[in-house]
Write a protein that holds these residues in place. Structure first.
Motif: not given
Length: 400
Positions: A204, A209, A218
């Protein structure tokens, strides 16, 4: 502080599900997420939390649990290391860190009984252990079979066997160590979720994530210490970290006085029947014994055979009745666990080549738990700094 759940009466099902998910997690964003809170994962969480990182540990089972590789009371620790001399500096640091977590928790986790590495003269189990002691100036004694049998009458080694006795050897309480590290991590600010199954992860931007059956999170960094399930999360390890069924037996000694921690060193032994390892009576009734790679059964960890049969027991008794006859009494406990093996039986501890924000530790090949304290330190180094001062060249993924 986790407040008692509020009533959801009159709230729609969808809204209730959202509320429960929010109630379960205090946050969805972290500096680092650790997948798998066993020996390596719990130690990593503590090492990250004590350095001020905001960390989340995710475990699909209980903490501790009996589904993976770390149950069954204890695991051997030894400085004399035939597997490779370069493990010895890591072991010395591991001993220091086991002492540290004992001081933090006030609980003894490491017990020194001495350790014996024994095999026919010229075999790598004996010669490699001797080499590591000579190379690293480790105090030790070299004994022949008769000397071992006389000094430790719980043993009955055959002629031609040599043994290396090292006084710092012993065992670490595996399940208690996981509890100790998990509690220490949480008291230092870590958040841990048990019974939450990770379904996947993805990069991510510069972070990651993570998706679970309860939601998604996250983080800037991810550490994967999922034992036999690691290759399912890291496809490049599919043929490099392979789960194997393992069986352990606890047999009530015929003469219990010969198999107490005070008079019986743990052992790592190569016999005609294979390579075996064993412990004095501790924690639960019985002399504990296992054979490395038991029946060499590659398994899917989600469908591992947990029952133990007469063939499993016979494999273990075949060595006990010959070399430890006074321990060959009634069966007290039989358990399965799992090894996760690499092709060369050395660990994998590294950053992922294509995702440097992800560290992985896997493939501990039946000799890894003793290193859990230092592996946690190394993984915290990799997650925070992208490198470690420990020499882990032997453990890099690119060796394959």
């Amino acid at each position: 502080i986790r407040r008692p759940p509020r009533s959801t009466q009159g709230v729609s099902s969808a809204a209730s599900d959202v509320y429960k998910r929010q109630e379960y997690s205090l946050s969805q964003e972290f500096d680092c997420i650790v997948i798998g809170v066993g020996g390596m994962g719990s130690s990593t969480l503590y090492n990250l939390a004590k350095r001020g990182r905001r960390v989340l540990g995710l475990e699909q089972f209980d903490i501790p649990h009996a589904e993976g590789s770390s149950h069954g009371v204890n695991r051997i620790i030894r400085l004399a290391y035939y597997e490779h001399p370069s493990y010895v500096p890591l072991l010395r640091r591991a001993y220091e860190l086991w002492s540290e977590i004992e001081s933090v928790t006030g609980e003894q986790l490491l017990y020194k009984t001495g350790s014996i590495d024994t095999a026919p003269s010229g075999h790598e189990v004996f010669e490699g252990s001797l080499e590591s002691c000579l190379l690293h100036d480790i105090p030790h004694r070299v004994l022949n079979h008769a000397q071992i049998n006389e000094e430790f009458p719980g043993y009955q080694l055959p002629p031609g066997h040599m043994g290396l006795l090292q006084g710092d050897g012993g065992f670490v309480l595996s399940e208690r160590s996981i509890v100790a590290y998990a509690n220490a991590a949480m008291s230092t600010g870590a958040e841990i979720h048990a019974r939450e199954v990770v379904s996947g992860w993805e990069p991510d931007q510069d972070g990651v994530r993570v998706f679970t059956d309860r939601g998604e999170y996250t983080a800037e960094r991810l550490v994967i210490t999922a034992g036999a399930w690691t290759s399912g999360m890291v496809p490049i390890l599919d043929d490099l970290a392979v789960p194997e069924r393992q069986v352990l037996a606890w047999l009530q000694p015929i003469d219990g006085s010969l198999y107490t921690p005070e008079v019986f060193p743990v052992f790592n032994a190569y016999f005609d029947e294979g390579r075996y390892y064993g412990f004095p009576v501790y924690g639960i009734p019985g002399f504990k014994v296992g054979r490395y790679h038991h029946l060499e059964e590659v398994i899917d960890p989600d469908f591992a055979i947990k029952t133990v049969n007469s063939e499993d027991e016979a494999v273990l008794r075949s060595a006990v009745e010959r070399y430890f006859p006074k321990a060959n009494g009634t069966t007290m406990t039989l358990k399965t666990c799992m090894f996760t093996n690499t092709p060369d039986e050395h660990f994998i501890v590294d950053l992922l080549p294509a995702n440097s924000q992800v560290a992985v530790a896997a493939g501990f090949s039946g000799h890894g738990f003793k290193f859990a304290s230092v592996i946690g330190e190394i993984l915290a180094d990799l997650a925070i700094n992208g490198e470690t001062e420990h020499n882990i060249d032997l453990l890099k993924i690119d060796r394959f």
